[in-house]
Structures are given as structure tokens and as C-alpha cells.
Motif scaffolding. Structure first.
Motif, PDB file in Angstrom:
ATOM      1  N   ALA A 166       0.814  -1.215   0.000  1.00 27.59           N
ATOM      2  CA  ALA A 166       0.000   0.000   0.000  1.00 27.59           C
ATOM      3  C   ALA A 166       0.849   1.267   0.000  1.00 27.59           C
ATOM      4  O   ALA A 166       0.469   2.270  -0.606  1.00 27.59           O
ATOM      5  N   MET A 167       2.001   1.233   0.675  1.00 23.87           N
ATOM      6  CA  MET A 167       2.810   2.450   0.775  1.00 23.87           C
ATOM      7  C   MET A 167       3.383   2.883  -0.559  1.00 23.87           C
ATOM      8  O   MET A 167       3.679   4.060  -0.762  1.00 23.87           O
ATOM      9  N   GLN A 168       3.577   1.931  -1.467  1.00 21.26           N
ATOM     10  CA  GLN A 168       4.098   2.288  -2.783  1.00 21.26           C
ATOM     11  C   GLN A 168       3.205   3.319  -3.465  1.00 21.26           C
ATOM     12  O   GLN A 168       3.696   4.276  -4.073  1.00 21.26           O
ATOM     13  N   GLU A 169       1.888   3.129  -3.354  1.00 20.24           N
ATOM     14  CA  GLU A 169       0.950   4.082  -3.946  1.00 20.24           C
ATOM     15  C   GLU A 169       1.157   5.472  -3.362  1.00 20.24           C
ATOM     16  O   GLU A 169       1.069   6.486  -4.059  1.00 20.24           O
ATOM     17  N   THR A 170       1.440   5.529  -2.054  1.00 21.51           N
ATOM     18  CA  THR A 170       1.638   6.815  -1.381  1.00 21.51           C
ATOM     19  C   THR A 170       2.889   7.507  -1.883  1.00 21.51           C
ATOM     20  O   THR A 170       2.887   8.714  -2.170  1.00 21.51           O
TER      21      THR A 170
END
Length: 1291
Positions: free
Chosen positions: A796-800
């Protein structure tokens, strides 16, 4: 007295699972060393006694089968009897006696599962065979309680007051215990609510049970009187289960040795008389001797250089640390059982000589599976797999001619190097075939790898595997790994010590002359220990010093009296007091010694425990809490009877150069090198050996690598000086071995970031529950490594990060740190705050990589405390919102601006700004510090290898993950086609409000790609069960990882072969301002249900996290509650466990009642709620709160309308229920999502959903599908690192 002057033998013995090691000192001062098989019934009934008999008879020229005990001064023993009984579940049949309403408490435990990616949840079986629920109840007295309940007030041992709500029903107890006795069970474990401070009821049960004929009764208040009924219950169960086994062994050992002084090693590193040797103190009996051994022989009290203990055996490696005093842990999990007792912090790593070697999707993998002793490595000639031992043999580092001929089916053959070489030849074909295909695809030159290069590659990967826990053990507590000595012992460690020390930056390796039997030698050097401990409940302030000192004095007297009874004089006895201290409002307690001198009228008379606490807290966590009370949880005194074992003898000085036995060819990174071979017994003090060299001992082989120099000390030990590694010459082209090493280094970086975050944070969520993830990313924002693996954070953090790159672009500057939590920017839900740092390198205009940390903040404002409102309809009701907020700009922390943003939700009707600003700011600083640590580690990596190489391997790692997922999808496609006849799959399910989630999957079996199309999924909803895009991606990665059955790199490459179609404006890709808090905790579970249903992998689990919040303006509490797991094609679903996207631990019942105005009336399994089938779903849970004062209760739950589905004819699991039982007798169903105002005397009754069943009950045709292959042997994991891992994966 020394054996040399009293004319008697001294024996120190470590009885291990395979071998029994013996150190014996003869009356003339001669030392004998022996190693026997622990089990050899054709030649002797008991290995330790056989060793004693042989030594005495050989040294005195006597004969016969009996032992002349008059010639024995003492015997000191360590044994794995308890560990083996626990691991193999071969202890004494026993029953559990527990407070009524809690019969299943030890089954539920903390409700987390041991392996988050295993759909077949395999938790260790509980130890008891029967349960007796006791009609009795004590609750803590609370002055603010508004219940109109008349009860007797009694005083606990800590001075705390309790209310006796129900006296012990002795008549019913006797009847129930008789039933247990009639079943042939004669051992009992007794644990009652709050018995750690009020043991009267347990004492009464103990007397009744003994009178009735029970032969062993273990009371939790005696075994370990510490708060928290779950670990105390596990501990007393282990005691009742193991103590009878130990007593049987001890009694058998004592036969023929009557009158001899026999002491056993405890898990805490102290010796105890065999009459006092208890099950709960015996788990690490053997390994504890090794720690004492290296602590006494390696640590220099004048130089005070700390030591890392490195004990590498066949199955695993034990890692520990000593810096002048033993490092203890007071709660750890071994073989699935949490033991609440002092134990040396010995951390078991799944890497040893028998660790199996795999080549998976272009990656060299070592372990964690082990070949064990049987069948053992390939070279043992029993059909075993390739292992690290085989690799060392093929490289010339092990010499078969110096090993005993005990191998092969007839157990009379040498190690078979030819068999190992043939196995490596076969593996090399597989490796080179993959590399050749990869070279063709990438249009690069193919260079085949030799068998030696492949073998060395596995050795290097194994070394890096073992380096990771050593870094974690040191850096987690604020220590510099490189400023340690590596003390190596155990049979396999000498072959790896130099390489590991060099990789960690250590300059010295120390190998004791008895390294092959150091655990036994440690018994000879150990002290006799008696410990006394009792709970306490006072604040560490001047007014309470007298009370604290009085109790310390009483415990000291108890220790001295016990040691005097064992024959120690007053001058031989030392006592060491400890206080178990923590800051008020936290769970992080530290056992603090009295290292600092007492100050008149300012401290306890026994020392400055305040200074000890804040000094250690500052070292471990990087800060202190200045205006916070310090609570005393326990008082402990460790009494020590000093050992009189004589110091070891010195060896002769060298009169000439060391004599070489021979010169052999060994393979190193430099190639094939001439390597001198020496015998340790032929070396003398002062000899120096330049690497490469091999030193052969009777029990181990020591490899002195190139650019290392060994010297023999005055006592015959080996000290190796290790040159630093320097700059590594590695190219940017893909190398499969280097790929595996970089994978470990990148993961180690993410793990160490997490350690810094945990150390420097303040909030309970991050520091104690470890609800966070840390990660590193490439220059394009693509995920490289992520730790820990919290399912809802996966990917999920990749999207951020990529959102920030797109949005800020050139506005990202050196010294900036970005804060974000918005769902449109890759956020999961608002309390998860992500802190991102772009990293610039000298001469580069743009960031060369990124680091980020995501942590769950307990409150960031919104319409309810905890920022988890059940009825939010807009994101602004859920707390503060950040998209691309510069938390740090130009190196300056923007405290004023972020404070204003955290308080901004107050502008919305009914909302508040953050209710815990201080913790928010502190934790944000901790996240910045964690990122800084990541930057430092990656910068060091760049300095070591070069920027182009590090960035190249970031890409290679991602490409490897893509290959791994493609291989996985091909494998899944084959299995899916065989199971369903097609690779086009469809499934749908519904949220309780009726919104449909549907999924079509189309797998291209040839290419290993797939389309996940959610078209047809319902619109976003008015409530808060909308799930941001990142949640769906995390759920997909989680499901794919579960289906593959082994570790794959979880990074950007995982989703590269997958096209995900999410309809805009749907519940899984909502509008920018949609409420999302329920999407993270509820809809995420339904997405998993739909994915797994499409693949037909298993039935639905409970599909809910059961979010329960209650509180008022002064107190707030939040929990998630477990339910039933879904059954699968070869397994029953586990009952009472968290599943899929959560693994959160639950607060212990005693702590819950101590801190909050509630009484937990019951917490048990709801039998029959799992769906029936050939394999049944797991049962849900019943949990009841009685409220003691007015509060507000909020519920955010699912599966109250639609049942968890069954598969293949299996029945659905039962739905959950939320009931209010009001004090006036009304019972009201309050619905899945609601806020309820509570009055004193009201009861909330929660029933969580069960799991679905799998397979038709009437099926009679085919045998069960085979379970996923589980290769290798089981391993007993232990230590603070393992406990951290379990906690990390249960956040």
C-alpha cells in the motif's frame, strides 16, 4: 573446594537431543572431554551416567557397572528433557482448573495466529486434556464503580483491594475433580483470575486436590505470581505438564548416585538442586550453559567489550549477548507456549548446518527447513537433501578423514563428498538453465556458474541470514554491532565465524578450546541461583521507599536461607535486587538492577532504581517521559551462591612454528587457495596462523579465512583477527547469488527502521502493539523491501510514495519529509500516518531512493475518540487529513503547522481535533528518525558497493518478485484448471448493507499473468465501509502469497503481472471525500473472501474484525475480537483466532479489569458456530462485558446479515450477534454498526462469526486432498527476537 585438593571428580554434562557432552575434572587436575550419543540403548541406559562411569573407571583403573559415588565432588547437568517433551507433546497428562467463564482462554490465548500467510492455521495444541471450571470470582475494587453490588472486601498481597464476588464452591469442585481423577489424570494446573495478588482460592484448590490424591498440583500464584492470566496460565500448564517428566528423569538419574551433590541448570543461567528443578524453569537448560560458558571465558572485565554468542548447530543457530551481566527476558514463547519466567535471552535462528538449500525463481534460498539428524544432509548417505554442510564439504572446508565413521545406513561410513558433489551437479543444471533463459530474455551474455560458485553462493546467503538477527539483537537496544566480539561455539559455527564477523564489521572472533562442548563447560563455571519474586503495585516515589525496601529485605532473607540450606557460607552468597518498572499508562516494563548507589532520602536504600530505569530506557528507546509516574510491577531478588569451580589450566608455550598436518585446496571468493590444516591439540600458546587455514578439533572444524589471522592464547583458545571487508567490487549485471544477499540487506534495512521506530515512539499502538510498517523504495517510488508484513499494509505504501513523486515532482528537496494519509494518495485509513523521506546522494539532482514508515496513531481527531467512528459519512469526520504535507522542510520540523493540521478537524460539526497531540508529535518524530536510520544504512550500502550497483539491485529485486509471482500464477493456473477445469474464475459476496463485491479473474497460464476485474461491484456507500484502492491491492497480494506456500519477495514486482480493474466510484475505489475507516477493517476482509472464493481455495473465515470501542472523557479502550477460520480441502478451521487482514492481539483479562471500568464475565468459544462439512469451520467466540459506570460503546462489525460461506458442499458458518443485556432485564439486538450509551450494570454480549465448512458431509469417494508440502523438521524458536516477530505479525 577445588577437586585437586579434595581428591574427587567434578562433572559438567549437557544432555542434548542428539549428543551428550561431558567435561570432567579429575582429582589430579586433568581435564577429560567426552561426547556420547544421548540415546544408545544397546550400549547403555543413560548417557550421563555412562560417561561418569567411564571416566572414573578409566582414571582409577577400576571395573564394574556401578559408580563409586565416594569419588564424586559434584555433578552439574543441563538437559533437553523438558524442551523435547514440550516440542513433541510427550509430557504428563494434566487438567486445567480455571475460573468459570474462561474454559477456552488458553485455546484463544492472545487470539493471533503464528503464520499470517498460512490459510491452514496450525497453532500448537494446548497441553491440558481436560478443563474444570471453578465457581469462584474475585474482581479488583474500583472506588469509582457505580454497581450496586455488595461483596466482601479483601486485601491482596500488593496492598490492592479486591471484592470477593463469589466464594469457592468446594463441593462442586470435589465432584468435578473426581471425574478428572477417574480418567487417570493426576496432574493439575490451577490458574484463577487475579490469583497473582490473592492466592487464597488457589491454595484451597491445591489442598483439596492433594487430599483427593493428585500427585502433582501446580498453582500459578506459586509458579509465577505476575499479572496477566494468559501467560501465567500457559506457564503453570507447562509446569504441570513438564515437572512430573523431569521428576521421573531426575529420580532415574539419581539411582546409584545417592548422596551425590547434583545440580541442574535452569533457563536463567543459574544452577539449582535437582529437588527444585521445575518444568517452567527447564526449557532452555542446555543452551543456558553455553551462554554462561562464553560469558565466563570471553568477556574481559577490564576491557568490557561486549560479546555476541554464536552457537551454530545442525538445525539452528542460537544468538545471544553478554556485556558484563546476563540479559534476561521474562516472557517468551517456546514451542507455541508462552512461558512467564526468567530466561536468558537466547534467540534461535532457523539456520544451521542442516539448513536446506533451494533455488526458487532465480533466488538462492537457505532454510528455514532443516534436514535434521535424520535423514540429515546428502553427505550422510540416508537420502537427505542438499544442505549447508554439503556446501562446506564440496568447498573443501570440511575434511571427511577427520570425521568419525558413523554415517550411512550401517552408520560406519565417512561423510560422502561424492554424493554431495553429484547433488550440486544436478542443482547447477537447474541454476544454469534458469540463468541462460534469463540471459536470452535480457539479451545479455550467459556465464555458467560452477558447482563451487553455487556452493559458495549458498554459504554467503546463509551467512547473511545469520547476520540479520545479530544486527537486530544489538541495534534494537541501541548498540553498535561492530563494537562486539563474536564468541563462536557449537559444531558448525567455526566454519562461518570469520565471514559473519567481517560482514558485521567485527574485528575479533573468539573460539574457546572447549567450543564443541561449551554448554557442558558452562555448567562447571555457573553459580547456584535461588530467585524470589512477588508482585507489587506502588509508584516509585519517596513515600513508598520504606515499603519497597522492606519487601526487598524479606526476599533477600528468603534467598539467603535457601542457599545456606544448600551448604553455602554467608561469604559465598550474593543477592541482587531488581525492580520491574514501567511508565504509568504504558506496558513496556524493564527489569532494573541496582547498579547505581543509593542516595540518602532520595532513593531506595538498595540503590538508585530511578536512575537505572531512565538510563536503560534512554539507551533502548532514545528518550524518557519526564512528567510520568514510574510504577513498580514486581520486586525480584536473585540470590547467587558463587561457584567454586577452579579456573582452567594454561597450555604450554610454543617453542617453534605450528606444524601443518597437510595442505588442501579450499574454495573462497578469491578462488581455489592452498589451505593449511592444523590439529588444535598440536597447537601451543603463541602460535599464529595466517588464513586461509583449517584448525581441526575433536568436535568442530574452524575455518580461518583469507585476510584473517588466528592466534593461540595462553589457555589454548583461538582468537582470530578479522580484516574489514572494504569496498565490494560487484557489477550492475544480475548475479543470482548477489541478488539473494542484497535481498537480505534490503530487508534488514527495513527491519532496522522498524526497530528504531519502536524504540523511539511513545504510543502504545506503535511501541507495544507494533502497528506499523517500514519500507524502502526505488527512485521511481517502486517498493523494494517492506517490514513487517502487516497484511493490510502490503504494497500500500508504494501508492503513497508514487503519489508524492507525481504531485510534488521537483518540489521534493534534500531535507524534506512528507506526511500523508489520504486514501486518494495511497492511504489505508486516516489513523495510519505515512512519513516519506526522499533521499539525495552526492552529485545527483533527483532522489536516488525513498524511505517511508507508516504507523497507526491512536487518535487524530474526528467525531469519536480513537478516530474509528461507526457512523461516519465523510472522511472529515474521521480525523485530520494529509495529502502531501511537508512535515520537515529544509531539515526543520514544522511543529506549529502540523499541530494546526492535527487540530483542524474541530472545524467540522461534532468533530474534535486530535485528543492526543503530544503522542502524535512524538510518534511523527520517531517515524522521521526511523527513516533517517534507513537512509544511513542504504548510504552505507552505496558507499560499500556504489550507487549504480545498489540501484541496479533494487531493480533486480523487483524483477525477481515479478518472476516469482509469474511462476506462482502458472502454478496456481495448473492447480485451478485441475480443480475447476478452467482458468477463468468468478465469485461474489455481499457486505451486510447489501452492497455486492464481485470479481472476475482471467489467468494466462502460459505467461503467468492475470486480470483481476471487479467490474460490477456496488457503488460507494453513505457509511464508512468504502475501501481505498490501496486496500484492494494489499488484499490481492495477501491472497496470492497465501496460495503460493513459500516466501516470495513482496515488493513492486508482485503486482507487475497483474492487471487490477477497479470501477471508479465503487465501494472499492470511492470518491475523494468518502468515509473509509470501515473499509480498512471490514471491507478488506470481504475482498479476501471474494478472491479466495473465486479460486476455491478455502471456505470463508469470520470475515470481520469485530471492532469494539468504549470510553468517556477520561478513559478509552479499543479492541478487535477473533472468530472462526474457514476450513479447506485438507484441514478444519481453527476456532477463536484472527484471520486474513488482521492479526491483532487482545488485552489480557486481568489487565483489562485493572485499567478499565469493566468486568469480563466470560471469554470462550461459541461451540457449534463453525460450518459443518467434511472439514468443519472454526467456532466463533462469546465475550461479555459488565460495565461498572456510564460509558459510550461503539461497534463496527460485519457478517451480522450474510453468513460466512461454506465451499464444496460445506455449510455456512454462523453469523455474529451484538446484544445489549440491560440492567432492567431487556435484551436488545443493537446491530452491526452502532453507538450505545451504557449505564452501570449493563452487559454487552458479543458473538463473533464462525468459519465456513469445506466438503460435503456425505462425501465418501475420494481421500482428502494432500496438505501443502511441509519439508524439513520442526524447530523450537525462542528469545526476544522471536517474540518481537510474533508481536510484529499480530499488530
Amino acid at each position: 573446594m577445588d577437586a585437586a585438593s579434595n581428591g574427587k571428580f567434578q562433572f559438567a554434562i549437557d544432555r542434548g537431543g542428539t549428543f551428550t557432552d561431558v567435561w570432567a575434572k579429575c582429582p589430579n587436575g586433568k581435564v577429560r572431554v567426552m561426547k556420547l550419543l544421548s540415546e544408545d540403548p544397546l550400549n547403555y541406559p543413560d548417557a550421563p551416567k555412562e560417561a561418569i562411569r567411564r571416566v572414573i573407571q578409566q582414571e582409577t583403573n577400576s571395573k564394574g557397572l556401578s559408580i563409586d559415588t565416594s569419588k564424586i565432588d559434584w555433578i552439574r547437568m543441563g538437559t533437553t528433557v523438558a524442551t523435547n517433551a514440550l516440542l513433541e507433546r510427550k509430557g504428563e497428562p494434566m487438567a486445567l482448573v480455571i475460573t468459570k467463564g474462561f474454559r477456552d482462554l488458553l485455546h484463544i490465548g492472545n487470539q493471533s495466529r503464528p503464520n499470517i500467510f498460512d490459510l491452514e492455521i496450525v497453532s500448537p495444541e494446548h497441553l491440558y486434556e481436560d478443563v474444570v471450571e471453578v465457581e469462584e470470582r474475585l474482581v479488583l475494587h474500583q472506588p469509582a464503580c457505580q454497581l450496586n453490588h455488595q461483596a466482601e472486601i479483601v486485601k491482596g498481597t500488593t496492598g490492592e483491594m479486591l471484592e470477593r464476588w463469589k466464594s469457592l464452591n468446594a463441593d462442586k469442585l470435589r465432584a468435578d475433580l473426581q471425574v478428572v481423577l477417574d480418567k487417570g489424570i493426576s496432574s493439575l494446573a490451577v490458574v484463577l483470575m487475579h490469583s497473582y495478588i490473592f492466592p487464597d482460592h488457589e491454595e484451597m484448590i491445591g489442598r483439596i486436590a492433594v487430599d483427593m490424591g493428585f500427585t502433582n498440583v501446580s498453582l500459578s500464584s506459586r509458579v509465577m505470581s505476575m499479572a496477566r492470566i494468559v501467560p501465567r496460565g500457559y506457564t503453570v500448564s507447562a509446569d504441570a505438564y513438564l515437572t512430573p517428566c523431569i521428576k521421573k528423569y531426575v529420580e532415574g538419574f539419581r539411582e546409584g548416585l545417592q548422596g551425590t551433590n547434583i545440580l541442574f541448570m535452569r533457563s536463567d543461567g543459574g544452577l539449582t538442586p535437582m529437588e527444585s528443578f521445575m518444568g517452567s524453569l527447564a526449557i532452555l537448560s542446555g543452551p543456558a550453559g553455553g551462554v554462561v560458558g562464553y560469558a565466563e571465558t570471553t568477556f574481559d572485565k577490564s576491557a568490557k567489550v561486549p560479546v555476541i554468542g554464536f552457537d551454530m548447530g545442525g538445525t539452528s543457530t542460537d544468538v545471544s549477548r553478554f556485556a558484563g551481566e546476563f540479559e534476561h527476558v521474562f516472557e517468551t514463547t517456546t514451542a507455541g507456549i508462552t512461558i512467564q519466567a526468567p530466561q536468558l535471552d537466547i534467540n534461535t535462528v532457523a539456520a544451521g548446518g542442516g539448513s536446506m538449500l533451494f533455488f526458487r525463481s532465480g533466488m538462492f534460498v537457505v532454510g528455514p527447513e532443516s534436514a535434521g539428524a535424520h535423514p540429515g544432509p546428502t553427505c550422510y548417505m540416508k537420502g537427505g537433501p542438499l544442505t549447508i554442510t554439503d556446501a562446506n564439504l564440496c568447498l573443501g572446508r570440511l575434511l571427511p578423514e577427520y570425521f568419525p565413521h558413523i554415517f550411512g545406513e550401517t552408520e560406519d561410513k565417512p561423510l560422502d563428498k561424492v554424493a554431495s558433489m553429484k547433488a550440486f551437479e544436478k542443482l547447477s543444471l537447474e541454476v544454469n538453465d534458469f540463468l541462460q533463459k534469463q540471459a536470452v530474455e535480457n539479451n545479455t551474455e550467459f556465464v555458467a556458474k560452477s558447482q563451487q560458485e553455487i556452493g559458495l553462493g549458498f554459504i554467503r546467503v546463509a551467512n547473511e541470514t545469520m547476520c540479520r538477527p545479530i544486527r537486530a539483537l544489538t541495534q534494537a537496544k541501541g548498540y553498535d554491532t561492530s563494537k562486539h566480539i563474536l564468541a563462536c561455539f557449537g559444531g558448525a559455527g567455526g566454519q562461518h565465524a570469520c565471514a559473519i564477523a567481517r560482514s558485521l564489521g567485527m574485528k575479533e572472533v573468539f573460539i574457546h578450546r572447549y567450543s564443541g562442548i561449551l554448554s557442558a563447560y558452562g555448567m562447571a563455571l555457573a553459580d547456584v541461583v535461588y530467585e524470589a519474586q512477588e508482585p507489587c503495585a506502588v509508584t516509585y516515589i519517596k513515600d513508598n521507599f520504606l515499603q519497597i525496601d522492606t519487601r526487598i529485605r524479606a526476599l533477600e532473607d528468603e534467598c539467603r536461607s535457601a542457599l545456606k540450606l544448600q551448604g553455602f557460607e554467608s561469604g559465598q552468597i550474593e543477592t541482587h535486587p531488581f525492580l520491574h518498572l514501567r511508565y504509568h499508562g504504558t506496558d513496556c516494563a524493564l527489569m532494573c538492577p541496582n547498579h547505581y548507589a543509593a542516595q540518602p532520602d532520595a532513593t531506595s536504600a538498595y540503590g538508585d532504581f530511578f536512575k537505572a530505569f531512565i538510563t536503560r530506557y534512554q539507551t533502548e528507546f532514545g528518550f524518557t517521559l519526564e512528567e510520568r509516574d514510574i510504577c513498580v510491577d514486581d520486586i525480584r531478588v536473585r540470590g547467587v551462591g558463587k561457584s567454586l569451580a577452579a579456573a582452567d589450566l594454561r597450555v604450554a608455550r610454543a617453542s617453534g612454528p605450528a606444524v601443518k598436518e597437510k595442505v588442501v585446496k579450499c574454495h573462497f571468493e578469491e578462488g581455489h587457495l592452498d589451505t593449511a590444516v592444523y590439529l588444535l591439540d598440536s597447537l601451543s600458546a603463541g602460535h599464529h596462523l595466517d588464513g586461509p587455514a583449517i584448525i581441526i578439533d575433536k568436535n568442530s572444524t574452524i575455518l580461518v579465512e583469507p585476510r584473517c589471522r588466528a592466534e593461540v592464547t595462553e589457555k589454548g583458545d583461538i582468537r582470530i583477527h578479522v580484516e574489514s571487508a572494504g569496498h565490494k567490487e560487484v557489477g550492475t549485471e544480475l548475479d543470482a547469488i548477489q541478488l539473494s544477499i542484497f535481498s537480505h540487506r534490503f530487508m534488514s534495512t527495513a527491519e532496522q527502521m522498524g526497530r528504531v521506530l519502536q524504540r523511539t515512539s511513545i504510543s502504545t499502538n506503535i511501541k507495544e502493539r507494533l502497528d506499523f510498517s517500514c519500507a524502502m523504495f526505488g527512485s521511481d517510488g517502486g517498493l523494494v523491501a517492506n517490514a513487517p508484513h502487516i497484511p493490510v499494509h502490503l504494497g500500500a505504501m508504494q501508492e503513497t510514495v508514487q503519489y508524492q513523486i507525481r504531485t510534488l515532482g521537483s518540489d521534493l528537496r534534500d531535507g524534506d519529509v512528507i506526511l500523508s494519509n489520504h486514501p486518494q494518495a495511497g492511504g489505508s485509513h486516516l489513523p495510519d500516518l505515512t512519513v516519506i523521506t526522499p533521499v539525495f546522494y552526492s552529485g545527483e539532482a533527483k532522489p536516488v531512493f525513498f524511505v517511508a514508515s507508516r504507523g497507526h496513531h491512536a487518535d487524530i481527531g474526528g467525531i469519536t475518540p480513537g478516530s474509528m467512528p461507526p457512523h461516519s459519512s465523510s472522511i472529515h469526520q474521521e480525523g485530520a487529513v494529509f495529502k502531501s504535507f511537508k512535515l520537515v522542510e529544509g531539515g526543520v520540523f514544522k511543529e506549529k503547522e502540523v499541530t494546526a493540521a492535527l487540530l483542524a478537524p474541530a472545524q467540522y460539526p461534532g468533530s474534535s481535533g486530535t485528543r492526543n497531540l503530544h503522542d502524535n508529535l512524538s510518534d511523527l518524530r520517531a517515524q522521521v528518525a526511523a527513516n533517517h536510520r534507513g537512509i544511513k544504512l542504504i548510504t552505507e550500502l552505496i558507499n560499500e558497493y556504489g550507487l549504480d550497483v545498489v540501484q541496479a539491485y533494487m531493480k533486480h529485486i523487483q524483477e525477481n518478485a515479478e518472476v516469482a509471482v509469474k511462476d506462482m500464477l502458472k502454478e496456481i493456473a495448473i492447480k485451478t484448471r485441475s480443480r475447476t477445469g478452467k482458468t477463468e474464475l468468478y465469485a461474489e459476496d455481499f457486505m451486510d448493507h447489501g452492497t455486492k463485491i464481485c470479481l472476475r479473474i482471467d489467468i494466462n497460464a502460459a505467461e503467468g499473468t492475470a486480470v483481476f476485474d471487479f467490474t460490477g461491484t456496488g457503488h460507494q456507500v453513505q457509511g464508512n465501509t468504502n475501501a481505498p484502492r490501496a486496500i484492494t491491492l494489499s488484499a490481492i497480494i495477501y491472497c496470492l502469497r497465501c496460495m503460493v506456500g513459500h516466501d516470495v519477495p513482496l515488493n513492486q514486482g508482485c503486482l507487475a503481472p497483474i492487471k487490477v480493474v477497479l470501477p471508479s466510484g465503487s465501494i472499492i475505489d470511492p470518491w475523494e471525500h468518502a468515509a473509509v475507516v470501515g473499509g480498512n477493517v471490514l471491507t478488506s476482509q470481504r475482498i479476501v473472501d471474494v478472491v479466495l472464493k473465486a479460486f476455491g481455495i478455502c471456505a470463508a473465515s469470520q470475515g470481520c474484525m469485530n471492532n469494539i470501542t468504549f470510553g468517556d472523557e477520561n478513559v478509552g479502550y479499543y479492541e478487535t475480537v477473533a472468530g472462526g477460520a474457514g476450513a479447506g480441502p485438507s484441514w478444519h478451521g481453527r476456532s477463536g483466532v484472527h484471520t486474513h487482514m488482521t492479526n491483532t492481539r487482545i488485552t489480557d483479562p486481568e489487565i483489562l479489569e485493572k485499567r478499565y471500568p469493566v468486568i469480563l464475565q466470560c471469554f470462550k468459544l461459541n461451540e457449534g458456530t463453525g460450518g459443518k462439512g467434511r472439514y468443519c469451520g472454526g467456532d466463533g467466540i462469546i465475550r461479555e462485558f459488565l460495565f461498572r459506570r456510564p460509558l459510550t460503546l461503539s461497534l463496527l462489525t460485519e457478517r451480522r446479515v450474510f453468513n460466512p460461506y461454506g465451499l464444496k458442499g460445506g455449510k455456512d458458518g454462523q453469523k455474529g450477534k451484538n446484544l445489549m443485556v440491560y440492567s432492567d432485564g431487556r435484551v436488545v439486538e443493537v446491530g452491526a454498526k452502532n453507538t450505545v450509551h451504557i449505564a452501570p450494570g449493563d452487559v454487552f454480549h458479543l458473538e463473533t462469526p464462525g468459519g465456513g465448512g469445506y466438503g460435503d458431509l456425505d462425501s465418501d469417494g475420494h481421500p482428502p486432498a494432500a496438505k501443502r508440502a511441509r519439508t524439513g523438521q520442526s524447530l523450537v524458536m525462542s528469545g526476544s527476537l522471536y517474540s518481537y516477530k510474533l508481536l510484529q505479525e499480530s499488530a
